[in-house]
Design a protein around this motif. Sequence first.
Motif, PDB file in Angstrom:
ATOM      1  N   THR A 230       0.826  -1.217   0.000  1.00 23.08           N
ATOM      2  CA  THR A 230       0.000   0.000   0.000  1.00 23.08           C
ATOM      3  C   THR A 230       0.853   1.258   0.000  1.00 23.08           C
ATOM      4  OG1 THR A 230      -1.489  -1.275   1.412  1.00 23.08           O
ATOM      5  CG2 THR A 230      -2.007   1.045   1.087  1.00 23.08           C
ATOM      6  N   SER A 231       1.970   1.214   0.695  1.00 20.74           N
ATOM      7  CA  SER A 231       2.786   2.416   0.871  1.00 20.74           C
ATOM      8  C   SER A 231       3.611   2.782  -0.354  1.00 20.74           C
ATOM      9  CB  SER A 231       3.719   2.223   2.068  1.00 20.74           C
ATOM     10  OG  SER A 231       4.598   1.125   1.841  1.00 20.74           O
ATOM     11  N   ILE A 232       3.801   1.863  -1.279  1.00 26.01           N
ATOM     12  CA  ILE A 232       4.704   2.148  -2.410  1.00 26.01           C
ATOM     13  C   ILE A 232       4.057   1.987  -3.775  1.00 26.01           C
ATOM     14  CG2 ILE A 232       6.746   1.475  -1.085  1.00 26.01           C
ATOM     15  CD1 ILE A 232       6.758  -1.156  -2.647  1.00 26.01           C
ATOM     16  N   MET A 233       2.830   1.496  -3.834  1.00 28.75           N
ATOM     17  CA  MET A 233       2.266   1.139  -5.135  1.00 28.75           C
ATOM     18  C   MET A 233       1.870   2.355  -5.963  1.00 28.75           C
ATOM     19  SD  MET A 233       1.989  -1.767  -6.502  1.00 28.75           S
ATOM     20  CE  MET A 233       1.484  -2.287  -8.127  1.00 28.75           C
ATOM     21  N   TYR A 234       1.292   3.366  -5.306  1.00 25.81           N
ATOM     22  CA  TYR A 234       0.780   4.515  -6.050  1.00 25.81           C
ATOM     23  C   TYR A 234       1.271   5.820  -5.432  1.00 25.81           C
ATOM     24  CZ  TYR A 234      -2.167   0.971  -8.132  1.00 25.81           C
ATOM     25  OH  TYR A 234      -2.599  -0.150  -8.775  1.00 25.81           O
ATOM     26  N   ALA A 235       1.439   6.802  -6.292  1.00 23.43           N
ATOM     27  CA  ALA A 235       1.912   8.108  -5.837  1.00 23.43           C
ATOM     28  C   ALA A 235       0.796   8.835  -5.093  1.00 23.43           C
ATOM     29  CB  ALA A 235       2.370   8.934  -7.036  1.00 23.43           C
ATOM     30  N   THR A 236       1.100   9.331  -3.918  1.00 21.97           N
ATOM     31  CA  THR A 236       0.139  10.126  -3.152  1.00 21.97           C
ATOM     32  C   THR A 236       0.899  11.054  -2.207  1.00 21.97           C
ATOM     33  OG1 THR A 236      -1.726  10.057  -1.608  1.00 21.97           O
ATOM     34  CG2 THR A 236      -0.071   8.332  -1.378  1.00 21.97           C
ATOM     35  N   PRO A 237       0.444  12.296  -2.057  1.00 23.01           N
ATOM     36  CA  PRO A 237       1.137  13.212  -1.143  1.00 23.01           C
ATOM     37  C   PRO A 237       0.823  12.944   0.321  1.00 23.01           C
ATOM     38  CG  PRO A 237      -0.735  14.300  -2.159  1.00 23.01           C
ATOM     39  CD  PRO A 237      -0.624  12.962  -2.825  1.00 23.01           C
ATOM     40  N   ASN A 238      -0.211  12.168   0.591  1.00 23.64           N
ATOM     41  CA  ASN A 238      -0.610  11.936   1.981  1.00 23.64           C
ATOM     42  C   ASN A 238      -0.887  10.445   2.185  1.00 23.64           C
ATOM     43  OD1 ASN A 238      -0.968  14.888   2.810  1.00 23.64           O
ATOM     44  ND2 ASN A 238      -2.327  14.743   1.035  1.00 23.64           N
ATOM     45  N   PHE A 239      -0.187   9.868   3.135  1.00 22.17           N
ATOM     46  CA  PHE A 239      -0.337   8.434   3.381  1.00 22.17           C
ATOM     47  C   PHE A 239      -0.307   8.149   4.874  1.00 22.17           C
ATOM     48  CE2 PHE A 239       1.532   4.260   4.205  1.00 22.17           C
ATOM     49  CZ  PHE A 239       0.618   3.447   3.544  1.00 22.17           C
TER      50      PHE A 239
ATOM     51  N   TYR B 257       0.517   6.339 -11.321  1.00 13.62           N
ATOM     52  CA  TYR B 257       1.751   5.550 -11.364  1.00 13.62           C
ATOM     53  C   TYR B 257       2.846   6.233 -10.537  1.00 13.62           C
ATOM     54  CZ  TYR B 257       5.334   2.555 -13.493  1.00 13.62           C
ATOM     55  OH  TYR B 257       6.324   1.643 -13.722  1.00 13.62           O
ATOM     56  N   ALA B 258       3.491   5.469  -9.688  1.00 18.20           N
ATOM     57  CA  ALA B 258       4.566   6.018  -8.854  1.00 18.20           C
ATOM     58  C   ALA B 258       5.875   5.975  -9.635  1.00 18.20           C
ATOM     59  CB  ALA B 258       4.698   5.212  -7.570  1.00 18.20           C
ATOM     60  N   GLU B 259       6.333   7.133 -10.088  1.00 15.87           N
ATOM     61  CA  GLU B 259       7.560   7.198 -10.868  1.00 15.87           C
ATOM     62  C   GLU B 259       8.799   7.018  -9.990  1.00 15.87           C
ATOM     63  OE1 GLU B 259       7.468   7.128 -13.963  1.00 15.87           O
ATOM     64  OE2 GLU B 259       5.466   7.853 -14.482  1.00 15.87           O
ATOM     65  N   GLN B 260       8.641   7.198  -8.684  1.00 19.57           N
ATOM     66  CA  GLN B 260       9.718   6.956  -7.738  1.00 19.57           C
ATOM     67  C   GLN B 260       9.111   6.395  -6.459  1.00 19.57           C
ATOM     68  OE1 GLN B 260      11.610  10.636  -6.672  1.00 19.57           O
ATOM     69  NE2 GLN B 260       9.745  11.553  -5.860  1.00 19.57           N
ATOM     70  N   ASP B 261       9.954   5.936  -5.552  1.00 22.84           N
ATOM     71  CA  ASP B 261       9.467   5.418  -4.282  1.00 22.84           C
ATOM     72  C   ASP B 261       8.772   6.549  -3.529  1.00 22.84           C
ATOM     73  OD1 ASP B 261       9.231   4.614  -1.570  1.00 22.84           O
ATOM     74  OD2 ASP B 261      10.802   3.132  -1.858  1.00 22.84           O
ATOM     75  N   PRO B 262       7.464   6.457  -3.281  1.00 23.72           N
ATOM     76  CA  PRO B 262       6.756   7.562  -2.620  1.00 23.72           C
ATOM     77  C   PRO B 262       7.243   7.830  -1.205  1.00 23.72           C
ATOM     78  CG  PRO B 262       5.208   6.021  -3.655  1.00 23.72           C
ATOM     79  CD  PRO B 262       6.551   5.364  -3.664  1.00 23.72           C
ATOM     80  N   GLU B 263       7.793   6.818  -0.549  1.00 27.38           N
ATOM     81  CA  GLU B 263       8.223   6.982   0.838  1.00 27.38           C
ATOM     82  C   GLU B 263       9.550   7.722   0.941  1.00 27.38           C
ATOM     83  OE1 GLU B 263       6.943   3.813   3.893  1.00 27.38           O
ATOM     84  OE2 GLU B 263       7.618   2.703   2.142  1.00 27.38           O
ATOM     85  N   VAL B 264      10.562   7.224   0.225  1.00 28.04           N
ATOM     86  CA  VAL B 264      11.917   7.771   0.383  1.00 28.04           C
ATOM     87  C   VAL B 264      12.296   8.744  -0.727  1.00 28.04           C
ATOM     88  CG1 VAL B 264      12.695   5.776   1.684  1.00 28.04           C
ATOM     89  CG2 VAL B 264      12.930   5.770  -0.798  1.00 28.04           C
ATOM     90  N   LYS B 265      11.410   8.925  -1.712  1.00 30.58           N
ATOM     91  CA  LYS B 265      11.634   9.870  -2.809  1.00 30.58           C
ATOM     92  C   LYS B 265      12.920   9.549  -3.582  1.00 30.58           C
ATOM     93  CE  LYS B 265       8.074  12.013  -1.138  1.00 30.58           C
ATOM     94  NZ  LYS B 265       6.739  11.780  -1.742  1.00 30.58           N
ATOM     95  N   LYS B 266      13.159   8.271  -3.806  1.00 33.22           N
ATOM     96  CA  LYS B 266      14.321   7.846  -4.585  1.00 33.22           C
ATOM     97  C   LYS B 266      13.854   7.060  -5.802  1.00 33.22           C
ATOM     98  CE  LYS B 266      17.687   7.578  -0.804  1.00 33.22           C
ATOM     99  NZ  LYS B 266      18.627   6.677  -0.069  1.00 33.22           N
ATOM    100  N   PRO B 267      14.645   7.074  -6.892  1.00 31.06           N
ATOM    101  CA  PRO B 267      14.254   6.322  -8.095  1.00 31.06           C
ATOM    102  C   PRO B 267      14.214   4.819  -7.815  1.00 31.06           C
ATOM    103  CG  PRO B 267      16.037   7.876  -8.567  1.00 31.06           C
ATOM    104  CD  PRO B 267      15.905   7.813  -7.078  1.00 31.06           C
ATOM    105  N   TRP B 268      13.361   4.123  -8.546  1.00 30.95           N
ATOM    106  CA  TRP B 268      13.345   2.667  -8.462  1.00 30.95           C
ATOM    107  C   TRP B 268      14.619   2.103  -9.083  1.00 30.95           C
ATOM    108  CZ3 TRP B 268       9.502   1.565  -5.417  1.00 30.95           C
ATOM    109  CH2 TRP B 268       8.290   2.261  -5.498  1.00 30.95           C
ATOM    110  N   SER B 269      15.115   1.018  -8.536  1.00 31.37           N
ATOM    111  CA  SER B 269      16.207   0.316  -9.215  1.00 31.37           C
ATOM    112  C   SER B 269      15.667  -0.342 -10.480  1.00 31.37           C
ATOM    113  CB  SER B 269      16.832  -0.742  -8.295  1.00 31.37           C
ATOM    114  OG  SER B 269      15.842  -1.668  -7.862  1.00 31.37           O
TER     115      SER B 269
END
Length: 350
Positions: A63-72, A124-136
């Motif tokens: 749930t925490s990483i699947m979709y981009a959201t400003p509030n979680f 679509y989450a273009e990067q990790d929504p939690e840590v704001k880093k690109p996906w490997s």
Amino acid sequence: LGRPVKLAVTRPQTFTAYGGRAATRQTVALGADAEGRIQSIVHRGVNETSVDGMWVEPLGSVTSIMYATPNFSSRQNVVRVNTVVPGALRAPGENPSAFGIESAIDELAYEVGIDPLEIRLRNYAEQDPEVKKPWSTRQLREAFAVGAAAFGWSKRPREPRSMRDGNQLIGWGVAAGTYPVRRAYGEAMVRILTDGSVEVESSSIDMGQGTYTILAQTAAETLGVPAENVVVKLGDSRYARAGVTGGSRLAGVMTGAVHKAATAALDELVGLAISEANSPFHALQANTLVVSEGRIRSPRGDGPDVSIAELLGSVGRSQIEAMGDTTPANWTAEDRYKNNTTIAMALPHT
């Protein structure tokens, strides 16, 4: 009893005699604008455990990483019930977590009148929504496109209960999931033998997932020999160390270790061919050679063309041996020990 005991359970007992996936109860609340872009996700969950044991099924992992959201927001409790302690069953946490959020996304799609596939692409989450880093690595967008084309998704009627096959109601749905890339320590030994064959040794196992095959393929591709010339030896603690088969990690760990070991063995082989006085390549003064199909030749196509066995014979070597591992460059011997011990001891909780 002072002697070995074998316990055989009936098929019905397999569902109650030992831990399976924990039962969960989840509530997912989504906030979105009129265009279907998610503004908030609030996830509340609970899973069962036994009265005298503890098991946490991490329901927020997907749930925490699947979709981009400003509030979680995610919170989870554990409830003790009269059952056996649950256990790791096919992606513990990730599976029920994906079920929860994907069910909610489907409900949102129909609420705002947007195609279920399109709403996933919009969020679509273009990067990790939690840590704001690109996906490997993340190719979910490409997977959606390939799947949609294969199923003819664009022709799918949007209204529920609008598709029939005779008297049967049918339907097409879409859902996604993810699983983390877990890394661990692993070692492999690769030997090029005097007859040109190759041995790969590791204490890792193959319980049906294809370890023998993929390690043979990795060594063969790296060394430039046919895969049938590679013998893989596994499952013996005398061999190079490996992590457990769990968490979808063994393939990534051990192919990396074998590739590293095979590359080192290949470098030594080429080095011998260039530097040894008795080598047929010594006079070429070449700094690179091509090794393919078990044979060695100049990249320019001129000069000798000999088998690996012939080269080893000419320089008087019975074998070339190299070890490879997946250790990060800054790890110490103590780090490697701790990592392997943690893997062995903590697997039921991963």
